[in-house]
Design a protein around this motif. Structure first.
Motif, short mmCIF file in Angstrom:
data_model
loop_
_atom_site.label_atom_id
_atom_site.label_comp_id
_atom_site.label_asym_id
_atom_site.label_seq_id
_atom_site.Cartn_x
_atom_site.Cartn_y
_atom_site.Cartn_z
N ASN A 46 38.46 99.01 47.58
CA ASN A 46 38.74 97.70 47.00
C ASN A 46 37.59 96.73 47.20
O ASN A 46 37.25 95.96 46.29
CB ASN A 46 40.03 97.12 47.58
CG ASN A 46 41.25 97.86 47.08
OD1 ASN A 46 41.22 98.51 46.05
ND2 ASN A 46 42.33 97.77 47.83
N PHE A 47 36.98 96.74 48.38
CA PHE A 47 35.83 95.88 48.65
C PHE A 47 34.69 96.18 47.69
O PHE A 47 34.12 95.28 47.07
CB PHE A 47 35.38 96.07 50.11
CG PHE A 47 34.13 95.33 50.47
CD1 PHE A 47 34.18 94.00 50.82
CD2 PHE A 47 32.89 95.98 50.46
CE1 PHE A 47 33.01 93.31 51.16
CE2 PHE A 47 31.73 95.31 50.79
CZ PHE A 47 31.80 93.96 51.15
N LEU A 48 34.35 97.47 47.55
CA LEU A 48 33.25 97.86 46.67
C LEU A 48 33.58 97.58 45.21
O LEU A 48 32.72 97.13 44.45
CB LEU A 48 32.94 99.35 46.87
CG LEU A 48 32.42 99.73 48.26
CD1 LEU A 48 32.36 101.25 48.40
CD2 LEU A 48 31.07 99.09 48.53
N LEU A 49 34.82 97.84 44.82
CA LEU A 49 35.24 97.59 43.45
C LEU A 49 35.17 96.10 43.13
O LEU A 49 34.67 95.71 42.08
CB LEU A 49 36.65 98.13 43.22
CG LEU A 49 37.20 98.05 41.80
CD1 LEU A 49 36.30 98.77 40.81
CD2 LEU A 49 38.61 98.65 41.76
N TRP A 50 35.64 95.27 44.02
CA TRP A 50 35.61 93.81 43.83
C TRP A 50 34.17 93.33 43.65
O TRP A 50 33.87 92.56 42.75
CB TRP A 50 36.28 93.13 45.02
CG TRP A 50 36.28 91.66 44.99
CD1 TRP A 50 35.62 90.82 45.86
CD2 TRP A 50 36.95 90.78 44.06
NE1 TRP A 50 35.84 89.52 45.51
CE2 TRP A 50 36.65 89.46 44.42
CE3 TRP A 50 37.76 91.02 42.96
CZ2 TRP A 50 37.15 88.37 43.72
CZ3 TRP A 50 38.26 89.92 42.26
CH2 TRP A 50 37.94 88.63 42.64
N HIS A 51 33.25 93.79 44.49
CA HIS A 51 31.85 93.38 44.37
C HIS A 51 31.22 93.91 43.08
O HIS A 51 30.40 93.21 42.47
CB HIS A 51 31.06 93.85 45.60
CG HIS A 51 31.26 92.97 46.78
ND1 HIS A 51 30.41 91.95 47.11
CD2 HIS A 51 32.26 92.93 47.69
CE1 HIS A 51 30.86 91.32 48.17
NE2 HIS A 51 31.99 91.91 48.55
N PHE A 85 33.95 97.64 32.83
CA PHE A 85 32.80 98.43 33.30
C PHE A 85 33.14 99.12 34.62
O PHE A 85 32.97 100.33 34.76
CB PHE A 85 31.59 97.50 33.48
CG PHE A 85 30.40 98.17 34.08
CD1 PHE A 85 29.53 98.92 33.31
CD2 PHE A 85 30.13 98.03 35.44
CE1 PHE A 85 28.43 99.54 33.87
CE2 PHE A 85 29.03 98.65 36.01
CZ PHE A 85 28.18 99.40 35.23
N SER A 86 33.63 98.37 35.58
CA SER A 86 33.89 98.91 36.92
C SER A 86 35.07 99.86 36.95
O SER A 86 34.99 100.97 37.49
CB SER A 86 34.10 97.76 37.91
OG SER A 86 32.96 96.93 37.95
N PHE A 87 36.19 99.43 36.38
CA PHE A 87 37.38 100.28 36.39
C PHE A 87 37.18 101.51 35.50
O PHE A 87 37.69 102.59 35.82
CB PHE A 87 38.62 99.50 35.96
CG PHE A 87 39.21 98.68 37.08
CD1 PHE A 87 40.38 99.07 37.71
CD2 PHE A 87 38.60 97.50 37.48
CE1 PHE A 87 40.93 98.32 38.73
CE2 PHE A 87 39.14 96.74 38.51
CZ PHE A 87 40.30 97.15 39.14
N GLY A 88 36.46 101.36 34.41
CA GLY A 88 36.15 102.50 33.56
C GLY A 88 35.32 103.53 34.30
O GLY A 88 35.53 104.74 34.16
N SER A 89 34.39 103.07 35.11
CA SER A 89 33.58 103.99 35.91
C SER A 89 34.44 104.71 36.94
O SER A 89 34.28 105.92 37.16
CB SER A 89 32.45 103.22 36.61
OG SER A 89 31.55 102.70 35.67
N VAL A 90 35.34 103.97 37.59
CA VAL A 90 36.23 104.60 38.57
C VAL A 90 37.06 105.69 37.90
O VAL A 90 37.21 106.79 38.43
CB VAL A 90 37.15 103.54 39.24
CG1 VAL A 90 38.27 104.21 40.03
CG2 VAL A 90 36.32 102.63 40.13
N LEU A 91 37.57 105.40 36.72
CA LEU A 91 38.36 106.40 35.98
C LEU A 91 37.50 107.61 35.62
O LEU A 91 37.93 108.76 35.75
CB LEU A 91 38.97 105.76 34.74
CG LEU A 91 39.86 106.64 33.88
CD1 LEU A 91 41.05 107.14 34.68
CD2 LEU A 91 40.34 105.86 32.66
#
Length: 137
Positions: A46-51, A85-91
């Motif tokens: 969560n920390f890394l995703l938020w940043h 961008f971020s959530f798409g990368s996580v997926l």
């Protein structure tokens, strides 16, 4: 290094922080054993995703092609872009981790490489859009 002011903070320093977090996020997802080795049982996702979201959003917010867009709309575009961008990368990484062989080294390299490709393509795309807008001005 660029002088520390509001513009450079939003257009350079936050995105650089985001890039570091984004890279660590790819490793965190693709090879969680590596995270555990360095940070123990702490889950940094969560920390890394938020940043990553904040920095990529700031990068979008400061682009030339959005300079004449009202601030509320510009902020909405930047927030949406940062999240997608971020959530798409996580997926993408979660999917790739499931289809790759169970090899931590391969997963780490694939995560880092795919992250680099996504960042490069996104950056190039936004630069091309900015270049077209500059030609019209």
């Amino acid at each position: 290094m660029k002088p520390l002011n509001k513009e450079n903070f939003l257009s350079f320093y936050l995105p650089v922080n985001s890039l570091v977090s984004y890279t660590a996020l790819s490793i965190n997802i693709m090879n969680p054993a590596l995270r555990t080795k360095f940070f123990g049982s702490s889950d940094l996702t969560n920390f890394l995703l938020w940043h990553s979201v904040i920095g990529s959003g700031a990068y979008i917010y400061t682009r030339k092609h959005l300079k004449n867009v009202p601030n509320q709309k510009r902020l909405a575009y930047a927030a949406t872009g940062g999240v997608l961008f971020s959530f798409g990368s996580v997926l993408m990484w979660a999917f790739m981790k499931n289809v790759l062989p169970k090899n931590c080294g391969v997963a780490t390299v694939v995560g880092l490489t795919s992250g680099f490709v996504v960042v490069k393509l996104t950056s190039d795309y936004l630069s091309d859009v900015d270049a077209q807008i500059s030609e019209v001005d």
